[in-house]
Write an enzyme that holds these catalytic residues in place. Structure first.
Site, mmCIF file in Angstrom:
data_model
loop_
_atom_site.group_PDB
_atom_site.id
_atom_site.type_symbol
_atom_site.label_atom_id
_atom_site.label_comp_id
_atom_site.label_asym_id
_atom_site.label_seq_id
_atom_site.Cartn_x
_atom_site.Cartn_y
_atom_site.Cartn_z
ATOM 1 N N GLY A 1 91.243 105.123 2.146
ATOM 2 C CA GLY A 1 89.998 104.419 1.851
ATOM 3 C C GLY A 1 90.173 102.919 1.776
ATOM 4 N N LEU B 1 87.942 110.164 8.001
ATOM 5 C CA LEU B 1 88.526 108.838 7.854
ATOM 6 C C LEU B 1 89.947 108.916 7.281
ATOM 7 C CD1 LEU B 1 87.679 105.884 8.232
ATOM 8 C CD2 LEU B 1 87.085 105.853 5.813
ATOM 9 N N ASP B 2 90.876 108.254 7.933
ATOM 10 C CA ASP B 2 92.267 108.163 7.474
ATOM 11 C C ASP B 2 92.974 109.514 7.435
ATOM 12 O OD1 ASP B 2 91.661 105.502 7.100
ATOM 13 O OD2 ASP B 2 91.361 105.686 4.940
ATOM 14 N N GLU B 3 92.418 110.495 8.150
ATOM 15 C CA GLU B 3 93.028 111.827 8.131
ATOM 16 C C GLU B 3 93.548 112.235 9.498
ATOM 17 O OE1 GLU B 3 93.395 113.742 5.500
ATOM 18 O OE2 GLU B 3 91.946 113.060 4.000
#
Lengths: 284, 284, 284, 284
Positions: C201, C227-229
């Site tokens: 995040g 997101l960010d995964e």
């Protein structure tokens, strides 16, 4: 550990080597679980390593060797075929400094280094109790400053008697005689306490301190007749500052030494290293 | 950036130096926001660096200097007092290879390197446009293979004219004349593309490839008359394998070179480096 | 750069895949200059990558594809065949922070990143001059806080128009719409400024500072809807201490970000990455 | 080891703290051989550590303390004064995994960790012989799955009886009861096998493998009531690839775990760590 045969080979480079080796293996049902290759463009030489599931073949390692021989001859291959269930016999040699020895013994006992350790040889008696707790015979072989030959003759006799595949100089503070180095070519592994080729010779941490380097290192290499000039297997470094004196360098260096030596030995035990001239190919 | 005065000193070691320097500062209300010290036990020499909040003092840097002078005399101190709002004037010198130059320019523009760059000097004209986009004058000074003296005379004239505090050899592929090195002692920073003292001299990546090392490195150092022998500021390494040829080493080395050079320059700009003999103290 | 065809494949694991692929290639005289394989034991899936000398084959890439098709069908292979002389078309997207953009441009110009860069897209106009000095079109596409859709529609139109193979988010400070992520699945590369999965995040350096970690990191990954995964391509870290505040972390992090992003992009350009589920196989 | 007194303090930040502390020391002839300071700007808090040559003072540690007390009171300082010739008493706790325990024992015996080890406590009897070879009492304290309280009561009794200054969880596979953590606040050091805050809780290597990270790590921290949330002392990482399965991660992680734990413990033994909130200041 999965039962595999390891095939390690090198030869002049040409089209189709991997495929032809692969055909010998897979036409007999052999399952290749790992394979790595390298072409050296300068010398036009080819290097390869296969792991084959032993139970996928309808025959044993000798017949596999026999089936590979014609191809090896045709392609002028150097070939090694190794059964991974036959652990290598590794003799550890140490002096008073215990960090590498103690580290290797713990790795061995916990199963992270797959080998037999038939004995430990040391020119000091200090570590006998620890070594014997691990159930390993300990030989105290004095190297007389005035006449080193008898001591080294005893070392050689022990290496022969135990039928060692490999000798590890785990911070053994003596220089092996040239004849021994030649006899066990690419079987003797040393850890030098500098990032070679910097600081060849004696007291590298003192040299490093004098030069004011900001990194110290260690180098794992095969021992050859040329001191500190053998083929490099692995290296690593640690950061130091102006506030670290020689004693600090020695202490910080120990962590690098033992880690690099263990990595290098592991690669050797898994037959991941091929020596070519004075350089190594190390397959991950 | 907070306005501070930086006090950098070295002297023979003795009891109470820090306290006595501290008294001069704090008895006048000076707020020390950073302090670092080092005693070299071998040479019995003491090194120290203070950052003092400028606005905590009721006077300016000259009066602070005057107040420190008696103590400096008494203790045989070398003393430097620097106003951090006076950015150093740094001339960058480069050749065709752009990685260090481009990296330093971006760091400078984004505010991560606090200095002025009055000009860039290069023996090739390739990077003119980039440098000028950054609003920095670019001087193309040819170094004639047959007679290098006129070129270097021009370089020296530019360094003098721009009143440079520091010259950075950002992979400048020429060896500075000895007289220039002596004139700008500990003001010329070079990046050498090996982990010195390994691979001194020409073509270190070729040397590294021949020796078969498993790490390559770079070394940021002050330039002295002895080529590649100056005091080391910083070093770092990158891991390589048998599969990396000389071109790969060159490419992988670039990342190490530019990072180490930027770190070394930053330490210089922040007056964190003291040279003692052929070694450096670098305060974090 | 040597002219090669790259063959990248994955399929359910079974005996003899490499040999059978090798037979198709070498029976036609094809010279395999690089080969790497991986068996994932958990999913029983096989991954492989070959580089074949183009001029060793008597035909072109289409006929090679045709010759491989029956085997691919039989073994349920996913197959990609790439001509390394067809550079990928890579669009760079950036915001105000210039370190990654500037770094990639320099690598590209010096020939270390083999690709075309048809344009740079930014939500700020600051870097136009630099980008244009490199001869690359620059598009300033504003993303309106109140209504981001029109901006992203323009981005999508540009990506389509330039026929991009790959989009690199070089510290582009906007979250791409989900539809775009899905459309360009495994073609959009992001650099996240933490060692994921830590500090997912916003403001990861602030999170890192609050938690008091002693290492900060960066993660290069493919962008997915989560997101960010997305699948991680590469990661690295830098050491920090209690004396580094958030601004220091941001500055120190930049070096890690740009290095990791460049390494990840290079692996992508050389077709060394295979995505399997949410993980990557990255062949060296 | 040089005989020194270590003065560790923290207090609200203000002008002149270091100088005033220095005056107390040097006005009595005290030789400060090391000094380090840190101002935390967010909390406006000051941290400092001095090493003072014991034989440079005309009195002992108690009188030094008495002379510092008024200043400490005036400045609301937390102060600790430690005689480095009084080795800390460190209890090691381990389970079956021997790598950290064996590593710490060797460092201790070779003099690299300056402390007493009054005993080792383990929930398994496997390592008794090794520990006893080092001349250290070994206590096998079973932790019953159904009722852990009696086991932990025995642990607590041993820690009290041996008058321990510090407890090291050297891969001890049990979670200490909350009451014990509170009783020995900032005296219990743990090594967690991930780069926290990633992979909190059980089986971090399995979590790491599932997420497909390219680095694994270890974190040395003080144990608090919040599992894996205590102040971080040190961290490090090792590179992994797609070809490393969970067993490989476990093996590669061991090297990081033992190195980071030893570094953290050493910092603790040398009184280099100050805890502030949930973060640490670690002076080099």
């Amino acid at each position: 550990m999965n039962h595999t045969y390891r095939l390690i080979l090198d030869c002049p480079d040409r089209v189709g080597i991997v495929t032809r080796v692969g055909e010998v293996i897979t036409s007999n049902g052999g399952w290749i679980s790992e394979a790595a290759h390298h072409s050296d463009q300068e010398s036009n030489w080819f290097f390869s390593r296969f792991e084959i599931q032993a139970d996928s073949l309808p025959f044993g390692i000798d017949e596999l060797q026999a089936k590979l021989d014609p191809l090896a001859k045709e392609c002028s291959m150097n070939i090694r075929l190794v059964d991974n269930h036959q652990p290598k016999r590794v003799i550890l040699m140490a002096s008073k400094g215990s960090h590498c020895l103690s580290d290797l013994l713990d790795r061995w006992k916990s199963g992270d280094l797959h080998c037999d350790i038939p004995c430990v040889i040391s020119n000091h008696d200090d570590m006998r109790g620890l070594v014997e707790w691990y159930g390993i015979p300990f030989h105290h072989v004095v190297i007389d400053k005035e006449d080193k030959a008898p001591g080294f003759a005893q070392v050689e006799a022990l290496v022969d008697e135990y039928n060692a595949d490999c000798v590890v100089l785990a911070r053994y503070m003596q220089i092996l005689p040239q004849a021994l180095c030649e006899k066990y070519r690419h079987q003797v592994i040393n850890i030098h306490h500098s990032f070679l080729p910097s600081f060849i010779g004696a007291k590298p941490y003192h040299q490093a301190s004098r030069r004011g380097v900001k990194l110290i290192g260690a180098t794992c290499h095969y021992v050859t007749e040329q001191l500190d000039e053998g083929p490099i297997i692995d290296q690593d470094v640690a950061r130091v500052t102006h506030s670290d004196n020689v004693e600090d360098l020695v202490r910080l260096g120990k962590d690098v030494e033992k880690t690099v030596l263990a990595r290098g030995l592991r690669a050797h035990l898994e037959d991941r290293i091929l020596v070519h001239g004075n350089k190594t190919v190390v397959f991950n």
